[in-house]
Design an enzyme around this catalytic site. Structure first.
Site, PDB file in Angstrom:
ATOM      1  N   ASN A  32       0.823  -1.216   0.000  1.00 18.05           N
ATOM      2  CA  ASN A  32       0.000   0.000   0.000  1.00 18.05           C
ATOM      3  C   ASN A  32       0.855   1.264   0.000  1.00 18.05           C
ATOM      4  O   ASN A  32       0.328   2.381   0.010  1.00 18.05           O
ATOM      5  CB  ASN A  32      -0.978   0.012   1.180  1.00 18.05           C
ATOM      6  CG  ASN A  32      -0.283   0.148   2.531  1.00 18.05           C
ATOM      7  OD1 ASN A  32       0.954   0.226   2.621  1.00 18.05           O
ATOM      8  ND2 ASN A  32      -1.067   0.155   3.594  1.00 18.05           N
ATOM      9  N   THR A 116       9.698 -11.899  14.769  1.00 20.78           N
ATOM     10  CA  THR A 116      10.638 -11.069  15.516  1.00 20.78           C
ATOM     11  C   THR A 116      11.096 -11.779  16.782  1.00 20.78           C
ATOM     12  O   THR A 116      10.346 -12.564  17.368  1.00 20.78           O
ATOM     13  CB  THR A 116       9.986  -9.732  15.913  1.00 20.78           C
ATOM     14  OG1 THR A 116      10.880  -8.996  16.754  1.00 20.78           O
ATOM     15  CG2 THR A 116       8.699  -9.958  16.698  1.00 20.78           C
ATOM     16  N   TYR A 140       3.870  -4.915  20.192  1.00 23.49           N
ATOM     17  CA  TYR A 140       4.356  -5.358  18.882  1.00 23.49           C
ATOM     18  C   TYR A 140       4.761  -6.827  18.924  1.00 23.49           C
ATOM     19  O   TYR A 140       4.343  -7.632  18.083  1.00 23.49           O
ATOM     20  CB  TYR A 140       5.533  -4.486  18.455  1.00 23.49           C
ATOM     21  CG  TYR A 140       6.440  -5.116  17.425  1.00 23.49           C
ATOM     22  CD1 TYR A 140       6.007  -5.332  16.129  1.00 23.49           C
ATOM     23  CD2 TYR A 140       7.740  -5.500  17.763  1.00 23.49           C
ATOM     24  CE1 TYR A 140       6.846  -5.912  15.179  1.00 23.49           C
ATOM     25  CE2 TYR A 140       8.574  -6.074  16.820  1.00 23.49           C
ATOM     26  CZ  TYR A 140       8.121  -6.286  15.539  1.00 23.49           C
ATOM     27  OH  TYR A 140       8.951  -6.866  14.608  1.00 23.49           O
ATOM     28  N   ARG A 281      16.074   3.593  29.096  1.00 17.74           N
ATOM     29  CA  ARG A 281      14.667   3.488  28.735  1.00 17.74           C
ATOM     30  C   ARG A 281      14.055   2.317  29.493  1.00 17.74           C
ATOM     31  O   ARG A 281      14.699   1.272  29.663  1.00 17.74           O
ATOM     32  CB  ARG A 281      14.508   3.251  27.231  1.00 17.74           C
ATOM     33  CG  ARG A 281      14.814   4.442  26.374  1.00 17.74           C
ATOM     34  CD  ARG A 281      14.559   4.172  24.910  1.00 17.74           C
ATOM     35  NE  ARG A 281      15.357   3.085  24.389  1.00 17.74           N
ATOM     36  CZ  ARG A 281      15.520   2.816  23.101  1.00 17.74           C
ATOM     37  NH1 ARG A 281      14.926   3.574  22.208  1.00 17.74           N
ATOM     38  NH2 ARG A 281      16.278   1.813  22.706  1.00 17.74           N
TER      39      ARG A 281
END
Length: 329
Positions: A32, A116, A140, A281
């Site tokens: 797309n 992943t 994710y 983080r």
């Protein structure tokens, strides 16, 4: 084989298409172009502009008749997935179910999925192998693990054979210099370093310098995108030949620290690349890297282009082209 590459205009997808072509397969790209680029397409391939969220687009594509397909159309920003889970639910999960339904409806029985290593979460041991518990720590990673479960059921119920390729950080660019489309809004370390070297960013942020690693910064597994592309081809040929599904890790088996990547980039680019040290983080493990022993055994695959100099130099070559191109305008 006639192969449909969903997401084939993207960064990893375009490299996969190039390797499939080299192996003699006939390729059609379905994309797309939300993050893929027209410049990443090869003129000898077919192209279908379509979206995985529209079943009618996929039905029309698969109706053309394909032996196999590659799925590279999932969103992949781990941080964003924790803020916008609905976006990842719709695209990654609903979109994949649409793909699976269209594939089985048109008797396309072989699939390679770009999964992943985020399905594992924080490592309980290193290097991570296929038997490591799966406990994703971002949404994710959860969506990718969920897709693996869907594929498992479609294998049992519909005979869809799949290869799920679990890898960490794709990096580098086509060593032949053919693919030069820059990733859109990159979040991974190496392109961020390159953008800083190219003057597109003011500085690099290094998140945490007090980890229990060799230089205090996080260590991650970087696999050259050409190595990953080769693995997609080998995985496709394996599942077709053996008519069995496969889940494998793809890793460089060593890992590179943030400072090691930065220093290599300074050396290779000749740029100062300003960097600032900031706090850790949340949810960043000190070390993440995978073993590829199973991939070697099953696919005869091992990383050949994933040394740090190859990763950095092939990426900088593309950024240099873009810098020079802008200067010529």
């Amino acid at each position: 084989m006639n192969v449909l590459v969903i997401g084939g205009a993207g960064y990893i997808g375009s490299h996969v298409v190039k390797e499939l072509m080299a192996a003699g397969h006939n390729i059609t790209v379905f994309d797309n172009l939300s993050s893929g680029l027209l410049q990443n397409l090869f003129p000898e391939n077919g192209f279908i502009a379509g979206d995985i969220l529209y079943p009618e687009n996929l039905d029309a594509a698969f109706a053309r008749g394909f032996d196999a397909f590659i799925h590279l159309a999932a969103f992949k920003a781990a941080g964003e997935s924790m803020i916008k889970p609905e976006k990842y639910s719709v695209n990654n999960i609903t979109g994949t179910v649409n793909i699976l339904n269209a594939a089985v409806a048109h008797n396309c029985k072989y699939m390679v999925f770009s999964s992943t290593a985020a399905v594992f979460g924080s490592p309980q041991y290193l290097p991570i192998d296929e038997k490591h518990p799966t406990n994703p720590e971002n949404y994710y990673g959860f969506t990718k693990l969920d897709i693996e479960h869907y594929m498992g059921w479609y294998d049992k119920l519909k005979g869809l054979k799949f290869a799920a390729l679990r890898y960490f950080n794709a990096a580098g660019y086509d060593p032949d210099g053919v693919i030069t489309g820059l990733e859109q809004n990159p979040a991974n370390l190496l392109p961020v370093i390159m953008e800083t070297a190219a003057g597109m960013r003011k500085e690099l942020q290094i998140f945490g310098t007090d980890y229990d690693t060799r230089d205090g910064t996080c260590i991650r597994d970087y696999v050259h995108v050409k190595d990953l592309a080769i693995a997609h081809v080998k995985a496709l040929e394996y599942i077709v030949k053996n008519n069995e599904s496969l889940t494998v890790n793809l890793g460089s088996e060593t890992g590179v620290s943030v400072l090691e990547m930065l220093e290599a980039a300074r050396r290779i680019t000749g740029k100062p690349i300003p960097a600032v040290h900031t706090g850790r983080r949340a949810g960043d493990p000190a070390c993440l890297y995978a073993t590829s022993a199973y991939a070697r055994e099953k696919l005869g695959w091992k990383a050949q282009y994933s040394d740090i100099d190859s990763l950095v130099s092939s990426t900088w070559a593309v950024y240099e082209k873009h810098i020079k191109g802008k200067g010529a305008q």
